[in-house]
Scaffold this motif. Sequence first.
Motif, PDB file in Angstrom:
ATOM      1  N   CYS A  33      15.925  43.625  57.603  1.00 40.38           N
ATOM      2  CA  CYS A  33      15.746  45.002  57.253  1.00 40.38           C
ATOM      3  C   CYS A  33      14.625  45.360  56.529  1.00 40.38           C
ATOM      4  N   ALA A  34      13.592  46.210  57.288  1.00 46.04           N
ATOM      5  CA  ALA A  34      12.409  46.501  57.101  1.00 46.04           C
ATOM      6  C   ALA A  34      12.389  47.536  55.514  1.00 46.04           C
ATOM      7  N   ASP A  35      13.348  48.363  55.503  1.00 45.04           N
ATOM      8  CA  ASP A  35      13.651  49.233  54.240  1.00 45.04           C
ATOM      9  C   ASP A  35      13.379  48.345  53.203  1.00 45.04           C
ATOM     10  N   CYS A  36      14.320  47.336  53.060  1.00 44.55           N
ATOM     11  CA  CYS A  36      14.807  46.592  51.799  1.00 44.55           C
ATOM     12  C   CYS A  36      13.320  45.489  51.685  1.00 44.55           C
ATOM     13  N   GLN A  37      12.663  45.045  52.804  1.00 45.13           N
ATOM     14  CA  GLN A  37      11.596  44.418  52.477  1.00 45.13           C
ATOM     15  C   GLN A  37      10.478  45.224  51.766  1.00 45.13           C
ATOM     16  N   ALA A  38      10.413  46.323  52.255  1.00 46.69           N
ATOM     17  CA  ALA A  38       9.598  47.403  51.627  1.00 46.69           C
ATOM     18  C   ALA A  38       9.717  47.552  50.199  1.00 46.69           C
ATOM     19  N   ALA A  39      11.186  47.769  49.940  1.00 51.18           N
ATOM     20  CA  ALA A  39      11.420  47.979  48.492  1.00 51.18           C
ATOM     21  C   ALA A  39      11.013  46.748  47.590  1.00 51.18           C
ATOM     22  N   LEU A  40      11.129  45.479  48.342  1.00 54.53           N
ATOM     23  CA  LEU A  40      11.003  44.255  47.432  1.00 54.53           C
ATOM     24  C   LEU A  40       9.482  44.142  47.275  1.00 54.53           C
ATOM     25  N   ILE A  41       8.586  44.507  48.393  1.00 54.74           N
ATOM     26  CA  ILE A  41       7.272  44.432  48.213  1.00 54.74           C
ATOM     27  C   ILE A  41       6.731  45.596  47.040  1.00 54.74           C
ATOM     28  N   GLU A  42       7.454  46.576  47.036  1.00 54.44           N
ATOM     29  CA  GLU A  42       7.077  47.734  46.080  1.00 54.44           C
ATOM     30  C   GLU A  42       7.347  47.104  44.699  1.00 54.44           C
ATOM     31  N   LEU A  43       8.327  46.562  44.387  1.00 51.24           N
ATOM     32  CA  LEU A  43       8.599  45.987  43.013  1.00 51.24           C
ATOM     33  C   LEU A  43       7.433  45.036  42.811  1.00 51.24           C
ATOM     34  N   ASP A  44       7.258  44.148  43.694  1.00 50.08           N
ATOM     35  CA  ASP A  44       6.242  43.280  43.266  1.00 50.08           C
ATOM     36  C   ASP A  44       4.958  43.704  43.149  1.00 50.08           C
ATOM     37  N   ALA A  45       4.379  45.039  43.809  1.00 54.07           N
ATOM     38  CA  ALA A  45       3.165  45.448  43.519  1.00 54.07           C
ATOM     39  C   ALA A  45       2.980  46.093  42.293  1.00 54.07           C
ATOM     40  N   LEU A  46       4.319  46.747  42.056  1.00 50.73           N
ATOM     41  CA  LEU A  46       4.229  47.245  40.551  1.00 50.73           C
ATOM     42  C   LEU A  46       4.241  46.260  39.379  1.00 50.73           C
ATOM     43  N   ARG A  47       4.937  45.332  39.471  1.00 49.58           N
ATOM     44  CA  ARG A  47       4.820  44.277  38.575  1.00 49.58           C
ATOM     45  C   ARG A  47       3.430  43.815  38.446  1.00 49.58           C
ATOM     46  N   ARG A  48       2.739  43.401  39.661  1.00 54.48           N
ATOM     47  CA  ARG A  48       1.608  43.075  39.777  1.00 54.48           C
ATOM     48  C   ARG A  48       0.509  43.951  38.635  1.00 54.48           C
TER      49      ARG A  48
END
Lengths: 257, 184
Positions: A33-48
């Motif tokens: 699922c590309a949408d859920c992948q994008a959500a996970l990546i967004e979380l990681d980017a924000l944390r970073r």
Amino acid sequence: MDCKTAAELVPLYFDGELDRATSREVEAHLDTCADCQAALIELDALRRALRHDVPRFSAPDTLRRRVAESATVAMPPSSDRRGSSRRRTWLALAASWVLAFTAGGFTLGMWNQVASSGHAESQLDRDLFASHWRALAAASPIDVVSTDQHTVKPWFAGKVATAPVVRDFAAQGYALMGGRVDYVGNERVPVLVYRHGKHLIDVFVLPGPVTHEGHEAVQMQGYSLENANLGGQKAIIVSDMDRDELLHFRDLLNSVT
Amino acid sequence: MMATGNRAVVDDLALRHLDAAYNLGRWLLGNEQDAADAVHDAYLRAARACDTYAGGNARAWWLAIVRNCCLARLALRNKEKANVAIDDNPVAAERLMPHDESGGVEDQVDGAIRRRQMAMHLDRLPAMFREVLILREIEELSYREIADVLEAPIGTVMSRLARGRALLQKALTDDGTVEAPHGL
Ligand SMILES: [Zn+2]
């Protein structure tokens, strides 16, 4: 698992709050699922962004003294104040996992391949590849953008235990782009970023002296890890350069005294 | 793990997590002096209350006291101003968020500017969202620990964290501080 459920669980997965079985189910869904992948990546980017860019205020000495004076115990060293290493390790895993699909064409199969490689230092390798890919996927792989070695070196002071030797090799075709601080395992390490043609090169400068047994070069999906000795410190090069270019760059690093 | 009446354990706890306490105080109160005073208050209160510590996560217990001392200071400071308290409902709190007046920001944002913007956006978040972001992303507390600090259910922690992340993400995306990473 349907997407709606997965979408609700992705933040919990990211925060390490799911049990093993549910994590596996979320991973299986993320696989497709590309949408859920994008959500996970967004979380990681924000944390970073939060960890890198937001100042973490340390207690001023006056406060530490005020408290210590009325305390019945000796002042502890202020170094062991971060969260548990269990969570840190998990985060590194999550990050490498995220990266498996951020940097063009990587698949989760690859993550599994690294995870099961059984290599003695595969955790380290995983961290390094993950860090490199995450940097490629981020808005900017560089925290301090500078081609001037005299700017990059002082920038590291205070951010990492030992500021690395910084040299520009623009004349030899390997231009210094800047640097960043990244995690390898539980350790904050300096990363020097170079460019060779269209290839980005990360040089992770590891704490401690160079050891001779250093592990062999590791290659994965066109990316390579290579050991170097940067002015007496162990350094690991990660890039997608050709083998010859990589070895040439390694020799340049090794020549630094 | 903490024997009742064990003052030394409380002292050790406070000193060990003094940076976390101060960081939380600094982000909740916005300035050094108030943060330091609040943490010192918290320490005195914790030392007095060491007999009443009822078990559970010690760090969360300590940070809960710090947070309460900060809230007490905030309440005092806001007595005359009609500010929304930290525990008011999220919808009202969000309405108070100031909007970014800087407008178009250059494409190339260097590190210093990016850090300033991050701090600014975090600072502008309603405190109830700011504190969960600090506790989770910077101090790396688990949901359970954050719930103990907030003295609120885990469900509240989860919804505030989700909302806080979304608000911060939106603020950052709006002025280009953070680009969507999947655009590559
Ligand atoms: Zn999905």
